[in-house]
Design a protein around this motif. Sequence first.
Motif, PDB file in Angstrom:
ATOM      1  N   ASN A 126       7.035  53.243 -75.463  1.00 19.52           N
ATOM      2  CA  ASN A 126       7.079  54.123 -74.304  1.00 19.52           C
ATOM      3  C   ASN A 126       6.156  53.710 -73.147  1.00 19.52           C
ATOM      4  O   ASN A 126       6.426  54.037 -72.014  1.00 19.52           O
ATOM      5  N   LEU A 139       4.953  51.047 -67.603  1.00 21.99           N
ATOM      6  CA  LEU A 139       3.691  51.225 -66.887  1.00 21.99           C
ATOM      7  C   LEU A 139       2.840  49.965 -66.999  1.00 21.99           C
ATOM      8  O   LEU A 139       2.302  49.455 -66.011  1.00 21.99           O
ATOM      9  N   PHE A 165       4.198  56.258 -58.205  1.00 23.16           N
ATOM     10  CA  PHE A 165       5.376  56.799 -58.870  1.00 23.16           C
ATOM     11  C   PHE A 165       5.345  56.463 -60.364  1.00 23.16           C
ATOM     12  O   PHE A 165       5.606  57.324 -61.207  1.00 23.16           O
ATOM     13  N   ALA A 166       5.017  55.209 -60.671  1.00 29.26           N
ATOM     14  CA  ALA A 166       4.967  54.782 -62.071  1.00 29.26           C
ATOM     15  C   ALA A 166       3.947  55.611 -62.840  1.00 29.26           C
ATOM     16  O   ALA A 166       4.186  56.055 -63.968  1.00 29.26           O
ATOM     17  N   TYR A 179       2.919  58.644 -62.069  1.00 27.35           N
ATOM     18  CA  TYR A 179       3.439  60.004 -62.195  1.00 27.35           C
ATOM     19  C   TYR A 179       4.452  60.065 -63.329  1.00 27.35           C
ATOM     20  O   TYR A 179       4.413  60.955 -64.193  1.00 27.35           O
ATOM     21  N   TYR A 180       5.336  59.078 -63.362  1.00 23.45           N
ATOM     22  CA  TYR A 180       6.367  59.012 -64.402  1.00 23.45           C
ATOM     23  C   TYR A 180       5.729  58.931 -65.780  1.00 23.45           C
ATOM     24  O   TYR A 180       6.119  59.628 -66.719  1.00 23.45           O
ATOM     25  N   ALA A 181       4.701  58.093 -65.886  1.00 24.58           N
ATOM     26  CA  ALA A 181       4.025  57.907 -67.167  1.00 24.58           C
ATOM     27  C   ALA A 181       3.383  59.209 -67.628  1.00 24.58           C
ATOM     28  O   ALA A 181       3.469  59.592 -68.793  1.00 24.58           O
ATOM     29  N   ARG A 217       4.234  62.231 -66.745  1.00 25.09           N
ATOM     30  CA  ARG A 217       5.255  63.229 -67.059  1.00 25.09           C
ATOM     31  C   ARG A 217       5.876  63.007 -68.434  1.00 25.09           C
ATOM     32  O   ARG A 217       6.200  63.946 -69.137  1.00 25.09           O
ATOM     33  N   THR A 218       6.058  61.734 -68.776  1.00 21.79           N
ATOM     34  CA  THR A 218       6.713  61.465 -70.051  1.00 21.79           C
ATOM     35  C   THR A 218       5.708  61.380 -71.196  1.00 21.79           C
ATOM     36  O   THR A 218       6.001  60.839 -72.253  1.00 21.79           O
ATOM     37  N   GLN A 226       2.961  59.697 -71.617  1.00 19.64           N
ATOM     38  CA  GLN A 226       2.367  58.420 -72.021  1.00 19.64           C
ATOM     39  C   GLN A 226       0.853  58.431 -71.917  1.00 19.64           C
ATOM     40  O   GLN A 226       0.192  57.499 -72.356  1.00 19.64           O
TER      41      GLN A 226
END
Lengths: 492, 210, 74
Positions: free
Chosen positions: B2, B6, C22-23, C25-27, C29-30, C32
């Motif tokens: 996952n 990143l 953005f990356a 934020y995405y991380a 949210r999911t 990580q």
Amino acid sequence: MAALAEAQPAKPSLADSIDPSTTESLKYKAERAAIDRSLRGPVLCFIGGAIFWLLLGSLFALIASIKMNVPGFLGDSAFLTFGRVRPAHLNAVGYGWGAQIAMAVGLWLMARLCRIEVRHGGLLYMAFGLFNAGVMIGILAILGGQGTSVEWLEFPTYAALVVFAGFALVAIWAVIMFRFRQPGHVYVSQWYILAAFFWFPWLYATANMVIFILPVQAAVQGPVNWWYGHNALGLFFTPIALATAYYMIPKVIGRPVHSYYLSILGFWSLAFFYSWNGMHHLIGGPFPAWLISASVVASIMMVVPVITTGINHHFTMVGHFNALRWSPTLRFTVFGAMCYTLSSLQGSSMAIRSVNQVTHFTHYTIGHAHLGLYGFFTMIMFGAIYYIVPRLVEWEWPSASLIRWHFWLSAIGVSAMFIVLSIGGLFQGFALEDPKISFLTSTNYANAFLWMRSISGIALTAAHIIFASSFALILLHAGVVRRRPTLLDRPA
Amino acid sequence: MNRMPLLLTGIFLTFFSAWLGLVAMPYIHLGRFKPQVDDVTREETPPPFSGEALQGATIYAANGCIYCHSQQVRPLEAGADLERGWGARRTVARDYMRDKVAYFGTSRTGPDLSNIGARQPSAEWHYQHLYQPQVVSKGSIMPAFKFLFEKRRISGQPSADAIKMQPPDEAEPGWEIVPTREGKQLVAYLLSLKRSTYPLPEAPEETPAK
Amino acid sequence: MYNPTYTFIAVAIGAAVVFALFAFYYAARTGQLQNLEEGSKVIFDEKEPVGQPTDAFPGAQPGTVPAKSDSTKS
């Protein structure tokens, strides 16, 4: 992996066939042993090659160092003149030893952390051949008068291409290994190794392109040269050594790192700040101020990753310093980790303009380079070799005394070298900055200390000879006959 | 896994930002200098190197002069270079536009050579110095570069380019010491190093306060 | 002096920053960025668990100082 565990014959030297293990733990152990076996040939080749260049590089270093004391020493032949032996030293230890051992340890760690066997190891032999042929061609070219005199990029293009091909093969193999990894968390060491194998080919290709293959006006070469020169250290040698320390320290003493959160912070701040380093090698030089300032800022910001990494390494050790008595790997690794903190903080201080003004063109910088590349990087690599090789050859190191001698000669040698070069460099620097003192006096100030540098260099060379003998003996399975390495046993 | 997007994005972007800033920007900013042309004499500064001097630059590289000698003069506020008389002003990026490879240098075990052609304008001095540095620079730890010379028997007239040495470096009677082609090229290069002896608009001459 | 490439580089840096944010934020949210400390234990397993030393001088058991007589070199 279940199939692998079943296929694993109970080889007495490896699987603990006496101890009734559960299938599950047997699987883990078989896995590790199988991974080690799949890597045995290539990794041992890389380590052997690296040690060869370490010895040769030490010889070049000694010749160059003695020439500083006795200018006429071996001075009549063109190929042994100081200006060729010195870059031969740098490239032999920088690429032949440094990059090669980084590849060996990086590959081994990557395979172990991804928990997969390396496939088509034959290609790694090819990489080994290419890389060493490239370094050999390059060193001979330097001695033969084909060197470029662009620091860290002295290999002529034809040698650099071969070196690059060998390196790229290894890097690609590491990335492929990573893609085939077993599911699970990706440990911070893997981040560093993956990043290093990605960054270095890009760095090397950019620098060779801009300076030699498609040359631009010479003013661009300075920044690109030092962007490469500093980042080869910062974005290749450093991450590989940090990855090793992040694995070895917790693994040897059996304790997770102090703060995993900090290790992530340390990784990102290193990636962000270290990549902007390099221009501080040009302070006062004929370049725009913004360019140099960017690197000065980045260099000082390096305090962030250094402190976070330092906290992590040193605090993991707290309460376990006794382990230094029983673990050879840990001795070297902890010494290296301490030198990392010291040399990085020193490096940040050297980027401050007023400090740099004094130290810039002196032996102080050489002292700093040895503290970083030897005290930090090389010592951690030594530690890793002491951990890895017994597991690859399924045999113990032949002699504890040889390891102890190696450690103390290296540790004392590099400390002494750092101290005398720093003091001598400061004398030289302050003399250079005072126009009332003649230039020759500044050189003479340094020279008094360069004698001691040569002596500390002899200690380091002796350490390397001891180390190489140890390595040769373990390959020959010399030493007291034991049925299996105690390292692979469970404690009594 | 996952966290991979990143991680990989970060590894790429951090490095790419620095690549833009420290490689691409200098490439644009420092890679396209034009010489300064005098309106009256049409003379170009910095002047071009002669072919022999350019050859000499490769001899300079081959023998690693750079490991002891720099070729950059720092401004007054950044070092004692001007006070040591190593140039009339600091060197700037345009001063190196004629070089194939610039040898800025990082070490001053020997003095700076940015303007050595102006400071030591005599070819004879350079030949003697390269043959036996201690003759003209007593106490120097520079190695001798005798392999840039050849000692040969005089046949007929002595050569015009034979160098004059004093004992004990003198050639035996009937013999002479002559620089090789490489030696001559190297000295041509050294004599052409006059990087900051003329003013440029971006770098006026500076006089150190006595 | 103005050079259009500067604009390109400025835009590229800006885009990179936006993309990185953005990356991140995405991380976040999911999930990580959860349980960061767990990751530090992946290098241990049943066979080499936490608390298990894995290195020693030749002739000694891991985690123990070799007795003088154990030294293989006299």
